[in-house]
Design a protein around this motif. Structure first.
Motif, PDB file in Angstrom:
ATOM      1  N   TYR A   1      14.407  -6.974  -7.818  1.00 18.52           N
ATOM      2  CA  TYR A   1      13.191  -6.503  -7.317  1.00 18.52           C
ATOM      3  C   TYR A   1      12.408  -7.596  -6.874  1.00 18.52           C
ATOM      4  O   TYR A   1      11.404  -7.364  -6.104  1.00 18.52           O
ATOM      5  N   THR A   2      12.625  -8.700  -7.179  1.00 12.09           N
ATOM      6  CA  THR A   2      12.002 -10.022  -6.663  1.00 12.09           C
ATOM      7  C   THR A   2      11.955 -10.034  -5.083  1.00 12.09           C
ATOM      8  O   THR A   2      10.989 -10.467  -4.438  1.00 12.09           O
ATOM      9  N   PHE A   3      12.968  -9.419  -4.561  1.00 10.21           N
ATOM     10  CA  PHE A   3      12.850  -9.257  -2.992  1.00 10.21           C
ATOM     11  C   PHE A   3      11.640  -8.299  -2.520  1.00 10.21           C
ATOM     12  O   PHE A   3      11.164  -8.819  -1.545  1.00 10.21           O
ATOM     13  N   ILE A   4      11.387  -7.344  -3.306  1.00  9.62           N
ATOM     14  CA  ILE A   4      10.135  -6.878  -2.843  1.00  9.62           C
ATOM     15  C   ILE A   4       8.866  -7.558  -2.836  1.00  9.62           C
ATOM     16  O   ILE A   4       8.018  -7.693  -2.002  1.00  9.62           O
ATOM     17  N   SER A   5       8.872  -8.177  -3.877  1.00 12.37           N
ATOM     18  CA  SER A   5       7.640  -9.427  -4.160  1.00 12.37           C
ATOM     19  C   SER A   5       7.617  -9.900  -3.047  1.00 12.37           C
ATOM     20  O   SER A   5       6.598 -10.696  -2.659  1.00 12.37           O
TER      21      SER A   5
ATOM     22  N   ASN B   1       3.413   5.611  -5.746  1.00 12.00           N
ATOM     23  CA  ASN B   1       3.670   5.534  -7.314  1.00 12.00           C
ATOM     24  C   ASN B   1       4.882   4.912  -7.745  1.00 12.00           C
ATOM     25  O   ASN B   1       5.403   5.341  -8.751  1.00 12.00           O
ATOM     26  N   LEU B   2       5.426   3.839  -7.062  1.00 12.61           N
ATOM     27  CA  LEU B   2       6.462   3.106  -7.205  1.00 12.61           C
ATOM     28  C   LEU B   2       6.257   1.728  -7.664  1.00 12.61           C
ATOM     29  O   LEU B   2       5.517   1.013  -7.394  1.00 12.61           O
ATOM     30  N   SER B   3       7.011   1.432  -8.756  1.00 10.64           N
ATOM     31  CA  SER B   3       6.859  -0.079  -9.085  1.00 10.64           C
ATOM     32  C   SER B   3       7.734  -0.851  -8.198  1.00 10.64           C
ATOM     33  O   SER B   3       8.652  -0.349  -7.554  1.00 10.64           O
TER      34      SER B   3
ATOM     35  N   GLN C   1       0.817  -1.179  -0.143  1.00 10.85           N
ATOM     36  CA  GLN C   1      -0.051  -0.002  -0.012  1.00 10.85           C
ATOM     37  C   GLN C   1       0.669   1.295   0.008  1.00 10.85           C
ATOM     38  O   GLN C   1       0.494   2.190  -0.687  1.00 10.85           O
ATOM     39  N   ARG C   2       1.903   1.149   0.544  1.00  7.91           N
ATOM     40  CA  ARG C   2       2.876   2.548   0.996  1.00  7.91           C
ATOM     41  C   ARG C   2       3.557   2.577  -0.447  1.00  7.91           C
ATOM     42  O   ARG C   2       3.469   3.704  -0.944  1.00  7.91           O
ATOM     43  N   ARG C   3       4.087   1.790  -0.931  1.00 11.63           N
ATOM     44  CA  ARG C   3       4.771   1.657  -2.329  1.00 11.63           C
ATOM     45  C   ARG C   3       3.880   2.208  -3.399  1.00 11.63           C
ATOM     46  O   ARG C   3       4.317   2.974  -4.329  1.00 11.63           O
TER      47      ARG C   3
END
Length: 99
Positions: free
Chosen positions: A47-51, A32-34, A26-28
């Motif tokens: 970026y998969t760490f974010i996922s 407006n950040l991918s 929600q914060r991301r």
């Protein structure tokens, strides 16, 4: 490394991690950040760490809280306060429940 689930069941810990992931997502999105954008801002190699975090599989290392707060456009103290609700509820309760 600290790995105490604070006397909670594995299911309780996993649900807290999933709740943390929903909050982070929600914060991301509010910023407006991918996932790729956020990954770059916080200095992760993949970026998969974010996922993984957003689905409750992992947690942000405490030494990276400031970078995450900045990336998510939050005051670092408020970011830590919020993340403690999920990652360390016993400490959160001691520090903030009466506040």
């Amino acid at each position: 490394m600290y790995g105490n689930p604070q006397r909670r069941s594995a299911n309780d810990v996993q649900e807290l991690r999933r709740a943390a992931g929903r909050w982070l997502k929600q914060r991301r999105e509010a910023c407006n950040l991918s996932q790729r954008d956020l990954s770059t801002l916080v200095g992760t190699d993949y970026y998969t760490f974010i996922s993984q975090l957003e689905t409750g599989r992992g947690r942000i290392p405490p030494d990276r809280y400031r970078a995450w707060a900045e990336a998510l456009q939050m005051d670092p103290k408020e970011f830590v306060r919020q993340i403690l609700r999920f990652y360390d509820p016993a400490t959160y309760e001691i520090l903030f429940e009466d506040a």
